[in-house]
Design an enzyme around this catalytic site. Structure first.
Site, PDB file in Angstrom:
ATOM      1  N   GLU B  17       1.142  -0.755   0.542  1.00 56.22           N
ATOM      2  CA  GLU B  17      -0.202  -0.029   0.015  1.00 56.22           C
ATOM      3  C   GLU B  17       1.448   0.888  -0.137  1.00 56.22           C
ATOM      4  OE1 GLU B  17      -3.744  -0.090   2.889  1.00 56.22           O
ATOM      5  OE2 GLU B  17      -3.727   1.722   2.300  1.00 56.22           O
ATOM      6  N   GLY B  18       0.801   1.905  -0.974  1.00 56.69           N
ATOM      7  CA  GLY B  18       1.384   3.393  -0.916  1.00 56.69           C
ATOM      8  C   GLY B  18       0.831   4.425  -0.965  1.00 56.69           C
ATOM      9  N   THR B  19       1.379   5.989  -1.147  1.00 58.20           N
ATOM     10  CA  THR B  19       0.508   6.608  -1.094  1.00 58.20           C
ATOM     11  C   THR B  19       0.135   7.398  -2.455  1.00 58.20           C
ATOM     12  OG1 THR B  19       2.596   8.605  -1.489  1.00 58.20           O
ATOM     13  CG2 THR B  19       1.306   8.602  -0.132  1.00 58.20           C
ATOM     14  N   TYR B  20       0.475   6.572  -3.381  1.00 59.65           N
ATOM     15  CA  TYR B  20      -0.155   6.439  -4.646  1.00 59.65           C
ATOM     16  C   TYR B  20      -1.446   5.552  -5.151  1.00 59.65           C
ATOM     17  CZ  TYR B  20       0.709   6.688  -9.769  1.00 59.65           C
ATOM     18  OH  TYR B  20       0.975   7.557 -11.417  1.00 59.65           O
ATOM     19  N   VAL B  23      -1.328  -2.303  -3.739  1.00 63.19           N
ATOM     20  CA  VAL B  23      -1.307  -3.072  -5.581  1.00 63.19           C
ATOM     21  C   VAL B  23      -1.203  -4.415  -4.708  1.00 63.19           C
ATOM     22  CG1 VAL B  23       0.646  -4.757  -6.542  1.00 63.19           C
ATOM     23  CG2 VAL B  23       0.946  -2.121  -6.007  1.00 63.19           C
ATOM     24  N   LYS B  39      -2.769  -3.410 -10.257  1.00 63.28           N
ATOM     25  CA  LYS B  39      -1.440  -1.440  -9.377  1.00 63.28           C
ATOM     26  C   LYS B  39      -3.414  -1.229  -9.727  1.00 63.28           C
ATOM     27  CE  LYS B  39       1.249   2.202  -9.706  1.00 63.28           C
ATOM     28  NZ  LYS B  39       2.644   2.265 -10.456  1.00 63.28           N
ATOM     29  N   ASP B 135      12.723   8.935 -13.875  1.00 60.65           N
ATOM     30  CA  ASP B 135      12.911   9.102 -12.309  1.00 60.65           C
ATOM     31  C   ASP B 135      13.692   7.629 -12.036  1.00 60.65           C
ATOM     32  OD1 ASP B 135      12.833   8.618  -9.589  1.00 60.65           O
ATOM     33  OD2 ASP B 135      10.585   7.804  -9.672  1.00 60.65           O
TER      34      ASP B 135
END
Lengths: 329, 349
Positions: B17-20, B23, B39, B135
């Site tokens: 789990e991310g800020t974005y 998954v 995702k 990136d």
């Protein structure tokens, strides 16, 4: 424009034959037969002229460049091959297409700005527009387009050909406006961008630049000239085709002599133009450009310019508004 | 597209789990042996429609297909109007976890050569298609079941701008950001990615980030000390860049020997390639294509076969979950927010 056209989703998934396109549209209409009957619409090209003008107006207010506006028009076209137009509010979809295109073309506009400008431009057409609605439609748009967002435009091809054919500013401007116009036809869904660009150059070389850039755009006032040019062009192409299919191989564009003469006829400065057209014809003969496709593009454009004359903005807007209002879209 | 695409996959446990994004692990309904990663983008609709990152990721992954670029298999949206990207499943973690795990993972010059080869091909392919990744860093380099390295996260990618059109300089995670971006240059090329590739190369060798600056100023200082102070002599025009500022003490560009002492593990040819990717002046920096033509690839040792490369001892799936959920442009283990390089800059494009 990024990535390679030949491997692109555009070539693989969004280029159709005329029959395929007609079948898709027929299917949509059949599914919504009662709607179609209840709300007759002007011909598609007239709708597209209206969309083109409206998108340009909104784009200008937002300060969006030509490229994203072109992309927005292709988005709209793709979308309406999947969704029956009478099920949507086209004005909302136009605002959404511009908003999304501004993101994919790297000149993002704030959603509230787009919403605000759309509201003041179309006060009657969109009753309740807010950022949330555009967000929702954006989702709808992306998903109907299978999230395939990169559009290869003919503008880049034109810039590349500019040096190759030693085109003057006027000729480039004229080609450019022919490209602008082709977004009002089905051509972006039918042919690759380089074919469109080459056709636009051909038209620009054959048409007299005294018609001026912006001649074919807009009002259609020059359609008399265009019709004349069209006749000339048809002749040119018949010869070009004969020359190529007639076996005069690359490097020996002998059969193309006729093309040079007929198009140079009646020029003020025949020599310069003669050379340019010769060069162009020689290049075409030596290339493996699909001449049939070019002929077809030309026909489409010419018949478009003819049909432009019958365009009635008021009538088109009203027939759209009829179903938008009736269905509360 | 929707229902059919969605029905093709069974969504499984959450990998990260991310800020974005969140998954999830997924399976193909018709063949449960085929695993995928799903995702699920977090909605930000109230703010500004679909996140710009998501649009970028979608548009490029739809077009770029290469063995060293993560493959987008499908896209669908769920009921709550979230975009779901179905990506190939990459269970072996990322390069970062291999670099960091110095206790358990050992690797040599042949392995570095194999990884670098795959990374360089991915970057060359992007540039050949007029795409800047913007990136590149070890935790965006994921590893497939067969050992193949895959470049992921195109949330900051864009196509090359037309000449004269400005781009934002607020891209690339700071540690991997080249001097021209730190100096505020708005018109740049594939050289920015090449610099990042060079720093990944250095990090693979010394197994710790080579230039871990804790602010932009510190990043510039570290570059000056390690690679030399950018001056008009080694980089004509540099002093007229918008935010050009260097420490008062001018550090010389280190000589070959200094590089050999620190990075000699990959041999003289390897060090030569490294130096060429870390040239200060972007116009003199090697291109991705020239990198592929470098002699290092043809000198011994030969790159390790991908199947034989060292593998991470950690849970690679979890790592993938974390990597894909992260916001682009962020340095790990620092407080969030301050280090998010990417900010939506409406004027800048």
């Amino acid at each position: 424009m990024a990535c390679n056209y030949w491997d692109s989703t555009q070539r693989r998934h969004w280029q159709f034959t005329k029959d395929e396109l007609a079948a898709m549209r027929q299917k949509l209409e059949d599914e919504e037969a009662s709607l179609v009957q209840m709300f007759p619409l002007p011909q598609l090209r007239h709708l597209n002229i209206h969309f083109n003008q409206q998108i340009n107006r909104l784009g200008k207010r937002l300060g969006v460049r030509q490229q994203p506006m072109a992309t927005a028009q292709v988005y709209l076209k793709r979308f309406y091959t999947r969704v029956e137009i009478r099920r949507t509010n086209p004005y909302l979809m136009m605002a959404t297409a511009i908003y999304l295109a501004s993101k994919t073309e790297e000149c993002p506009q704030h959603i509230r700005l787009v919403t605000g400008e759309a509201r003041s431009l179309w006060p009657h057409e969109i009753s309740a527009i807010d950022a949330g609605k555009i967000g929702e439609c954006e989702f709808f748009l992306i998903s109907e387009m299978n999230s395939q967002l990169i559009i290869h435009q003919p503008y880049r091809s034109l810039t590349q050909f500019q040096a190759e054919f030693n085109l003057s500013q006027e000729e480039v401007a004229l080609s450019w406006s022919v490209i602008n116009d082709h977004y009002m036809t089905d051509l972006p869904l039918l042919y690759p961008p380089h074919i469109i660009a080459i056709t636009a150059i051909l038209l620009a070389l054959v048409l007299r630049p005294t018609n001026g850039p912006g001649g074919p755009t807009g009002t259609g006032a020059n359609s008399a000239n265009l019709a004349a040019a069209a006749a000339q062009l048809a002749q040119v192409q018949a010869q070009a085709r004969a020359a190529i299919t007639g076996g005069s191989g690359p490097g020996t564009p002998g059969g193309l002599q006729g093309m040079q003469f007929s198009s140079a006829a009646g020029e003020k400065s025949p020599d310069a133009r003669f050379n340019k057209v010769t060069r162009f014809a020689g290049w075409l003969a030596a290339s493996s450009i699909d001449i049939e496709a070019m002929v077809d593009c030309t026909q489409e454009l010419i018949s478009f310019y003819e049909c432009h004359e019958q365009f009635n903005d008021k009538h088109t807007r009203e027939s759209i508004l009829r179903f938008v209002k009736a269905r509360g879209l | 597209m929707n229902e059919n695409e969605k029905r093709k996959y069974i969504k499984g446990r959450k990998l990260g789990e991310g800020t974005y994004a969140n998954v999830y692990l997924g399976q193909l309904r018709t063949d449960p042996a085929v695993l995928v990663a799903i995702k699920k983008m977090k909605v930000q609709r109230e703010q500004d429609g679909i996140a710009y990152d998501a649009v970028r990721e979608l548009k490029f992954l739809q077009e770029l297909h290469h063995p060293n670029i993560v493959e987008l298999l499908s896209v669908f949206n769920s009921k709550d109007q979230n975009l779901n990207l179905v990506l190939e499943y990459l269970p072996l973690g990322d390069l970062e976890s291999l670099i960091r795990d110095t206790d358990r993972v050992r690797y040599g010059a042949a392995d570095i050569k194999a990884w670098m080869g795959m990374l360089t091909r991915a970057v060359w392919f992007c540039h050949d298609n007029f795409v800047l990744h913007r990136d590149i860093k070890p935790n965006n380099l994921l590893i497939a079941a067969d050992g193949e390295v895959k470049l992921a996260d195109f949330g900051l990618a864009r196509s090359f701008a037309d000449p004269g059109v400005n781009m934002t300089h607020m891209v690339i995670t700071r540690w991997y950001r080249p001097p021209e971006l730190l100096f505020g240059c708005r018109s740049y090329s594939g050289a920015v990615d090449v610099w990042s590739v060079g720093l990944v190369f250095a990090e693979l060798i010394i197994r710790t980030p080579f230039l871990p600056g804790n602010s932009e100023v510190d990043q510039i200082n570290r570059i000056c000390q390690a690679i030399g102070t950018p001056t008009e002599d080694n980089w004509p025009g540099v002093s007229s860049l918008r935010s050009y500022a260097v420490p008062a003490e001018v550090y010389p560009v280190p000589d070959k020997k200094a590089w050999m002492d620190r990075f000699g593990g990959v041999g003289a040819e390897g060090v030569d390639l490294l130096c060429k990717t870390l040239v200060l002046d972007p116009n003199k920096r090697i291109t991705a294509r020239e990198m592929l033509e470098h002699r290092w690839w043809r000198t011994d040792p030969k790159p390790t076969r991908k199947e034989d490369l060292p593998r991470s001892k950690d849970d690679g799936a979890k790592k993938m979950g974390a990597d894909l959920g992260r916001r682009p442009g962020a340095v790990e283990d620092e407080n969030r927010g301050s280090k998010v390089a990417r900010r939506l800059d409406f004027g800048a494009k």
